[in-house]
Design an enzyme around this catalytic site. Structure first.
Site, mmCIF file in Angstrom:
data_model
loop_
_atom_site.group_PDB
_atom_site.id
_atom_site.type_symbol
_atom_site.label_atom_id
_atom_site.label_comp_id
_atom_site.label_asym_id
_atom_site.label_seq_id
_atom_site.Cartn_x
_atom_site.Cartn_y
_atom_site.Cartn_z
ATOM 1 N N LYS A 78 0.856 -1.182 0.000
ATOM 2 C CA LYS A 78 0.000 0.000 0.000
ATOM 3 C C LYS A 78 0.899 1.242 0.000
ATOM 4 C CE LYS A 78 -3.881 1.843 2.763
ATOM 5 N NZ LYS A 78 -4.694 1.566 3.974
ATOM 6 N N SER A 153 -9.525 1.344 3.070
ATOM 7 C CA SER A 153 -8.711 2.134 2.174
ATOM 8 C C SER A 153 -7.622 1.347 1.433
ATOM 9 C CB SER A 153 -8.037 3.267 2.956
ATOM 10 O OG SER A 153 -7.159 2.747 3.940
ATOM 11 N N SER A 177 -9.480 -0.996 7.279
ATOM 12 C CA SER A 177 -8.944 -0.765 5.932
ATOM 13 C C SER A 177 -8.196 -1.933 5.307
ATOM 14 C CB SER A 177 -8.042 0.467 5.934
ATOM 15 O OG SER A 177 -8.810 1.637 5.942
#
Lengths: 482, 94
Positions: A78, A153, A177
């Site tokens: 990420k 996310s 997330s």
């Protein structure tokens, strides 16, 4: 699943010399070339850097050196996790051009285990969001239905694993997330106990809630990744000194005698009917394997959303104060004074959701409102934690849906509060600091994945993985081939 | 909860955020809607409940302060929009 599709399988094949790390990587890069234009999971693929890492692993093997547990495994990160020399964008314009001057501790550990870092995945700006629609760059599509969000996310990491672009990825989980996008994309997503995985080099959102966690296609791979990245880091003051368990060893145990609690508050009126049925069927599968199932109550769950959406923005408003355009990122905009150019840089550089949360957090911490909001939210957090302590004195794990429904369509949740409510089942684990995992429970009639969330007491990831592995053995997870 | 335009402007100032003419009223109504949802916390402000700060089982840790050279110094400085030698250059503060 065939060995070349899983992290554990690839590492075994590479160590045994049946395939080279470079061959594994090239096959993945071809797949990324073919599919990522449709899905847009990666913000940046570092092909040449990755080839260099893969060649180095192959050279070490040819010299007879002992290779690590992730030998030749392509891993995506990420884009709020720092890799030395690579850009870190956090999905924001305000960090334009920023190159990290150091590796995050989890990156050091992945390298030490001979993983091959492939690139950076898309996310909601500064990890604030539940759909990856808040990225300043582009939206990521759900591989099961490209008209729907992958969740967020860590939406890029989840979609990349679900579409089999990489066998494993890292995300970060502040309020769900990692787990929520894993649920939406049909992957395994684990949020470790707070303090089990070092946060050094993870860009801070809400420091008392943030944890890095793995996204994988199988439970065995989740255990492998957690074993690799977990453990004490003297450079993170909140890192736990307790030794890391061998999570792979926990998988074979089965669930005979395991006590599973179903919290009544997580099966409330109004939730998606198919989601509830699939989650109850998954729990039933564990029951048939010898687990016992009882209903429990977590009475203060009703405070979770309010508590979280005060505390997380409050911490964010403080953490994001560092983006002033002076030391890195987008050059400072013009203004008469230093403060004015700073405000102009931040006004132009942050997207709407980040600004909204900074405003909300600043308000909750401001004079006259601090006690009524921040103080009350901290008290609610204490009550929620005590609920879990009570529950875990009666049961070993709790089982809930990961989200109230499957992946939603783009632009479906345009009001902030509607989006916030989609986190209702995941944020309590962050508030309490406990571990939780989302595993695929099955597909809806429309072919969308639904996640089963399992929660356990602090540092009992072994129980989560054991129960998840038992489910996976009986009901192999559906794979998506976009 | 009703948030006045004055409160929005004060908060934006504290947060060092320049808001556009469209943003200020939008955040005013959105913050009000979010804070309406937070009304369920109202009873807790004065309640005798132990706050749950931080994570369980963790306490402040102290160690010897042993300086270590940072290896990425030049890379770090290279990120500066404006620099002069080994310094970040900013506009006049006073």
């Amino acid at each position: 699943m065939s060995p070349e599709r899983t992290a554990s399988g690839i590492a075994a094949e590479v160590r045994a010399g049946r395939v080279t790390a470079l061959e594994v990587l090239e096959e993945r890069l071809r797949r990324i070339d073919e599919l990522d234009p449709l899905l847009k999971t990666f913000l940046k693929v570092h092909e040449e850097d990755a080839r260099g890492q893969a060649r180095a692993v192959d050279i070490r093997r040819s010299r007879g050196e002992r290779l690590g547990r992730l030998a030749g495994v392509p891993v995506a990160l990420k884009d709020n996790i720092n890799v030395r020399g690579w850009e870190t964008t956090c999905g924001s314009k305000i960090l334009a051009g920023f190159r990290a001057p150091f590796d995050a501790s989890v990156v050091e550990r992945l390298r030490a285990e001979d993983a091959v870092l492939v690139g950076k995945t898309n996310l909601d700006e500064f990890a604030m969001g539940s759909s990856t629609e808040n990225s300043a760059f582009f939206r990521t599509a759900n591989p099961w239905d490209r008209g729907r969000v992958p969740g967020g996310s860590s939406g890029g990491s989840a979609a990349a694993v679900a579409a089999d672009l990489v066998p494993a990825a890292l995300g970060s989980d502040t309020g769900g997330s990692v787990r929520q996008p894993a649920g939406f994309c049909g992957a395994v997503g684990l949020k470790p106990t707070y303090g089990l995985v070092s946060r050094r080099g993870l860009v801070a959102f809400a420091s008392s809630l943030d944890q890095i966690g793995p996204l994988t296609a199988t439970v065995e791979d989740a255990a492998l990744m957690l074993s690799a990245i977990g453990g004490h880091d003297p450079k993170d003051a909140t890192s736990s000194p307790r030794p890391v368990a061998d999570y792979g060893a926990a998988l074979a145990g089965g669930v005979r005698g395991l006590k599973i609690g179903l919290p009544a508050e997580y099966f409330a009126e109004g939730m998606d009917r198919e989601t509830e049925v699939l989650v109850r069927e998954a729990v039933g599968c564990l029951e048939r394997q010898g687990a016992s199932v009882v209903e429990v109550s977590l009475p203060h769950t009703r405070y979770a959303i309010s508590s979280y959406y005060i505390l997380a923005p409050s911490e964010a408003s403080s953490n994001l104060a560092r983006y002033d355009g002076l030391r890195y990122g987008a050059p400072a905009a013009a203004g008469a004074t230093l403060a004015e150019s700073c405000a102009a840089t931040r006004g132009a550089g942050f997207g709407p959701e980040v600004k909204r949360r900074i405003m909300l957090g600043t308000f909750a911490l401001s004079e006259g409102y601090h006690e009524a909001y921040y103080g009350a939210a901290q008290k609610a957090r204490g009550l929620i934690r005590r609920d879990f302590e009570d529950a875990f004195s009666k049961v070993d794990v709790l089982a809930t849906p990961t989200s109230p429904g499957p992946a939603f369509r783009f632009d479906e949740k345009s009001e902030p509060m509607a989006m916030y409510l989609s986190d209702i089942f995941t944020i309590t684990a962050n508030l309490a600091g406990i571990p939780a995992v989302s595993v695929p429970a099955g597909l809806t009639a429309a072919g969308l994945p639904v996640g089963l969330q399992l929660l356990a007491d602090s540092f009992r990831e072994d129980l989560l993985l054991r129960a998840a592995a038992a489910l996976e053995r009986e009901r192999p997870f559906a794979r998506c081939r976009p | 909860m009703k948030i006045s335009p004055e409160v929005v402007s004060k908060i934006a100032g504290l947060a060092r955020l320049r808001l556009t003419e469209e943003e200020a009223p939008l955040y005013q109504s959105q913050l009000g809607a979010v804070l309406d949802h937070m009304a369920d916390l109202a009873g807790l402000g004065a309640a005798a409940v132990e706050p749950g700060a931080g994570a369980p089982g963790l306490s402040s840790v102290l160690r010897e302060d042993e300086p270590e050279a940072f290896q990425g110094r030049e890379e770090l400085l290279a990120n500066a929009p404006e620099r002069e030698g080994p310094y970040f250059k900013v506009r006049k503060v006073l």
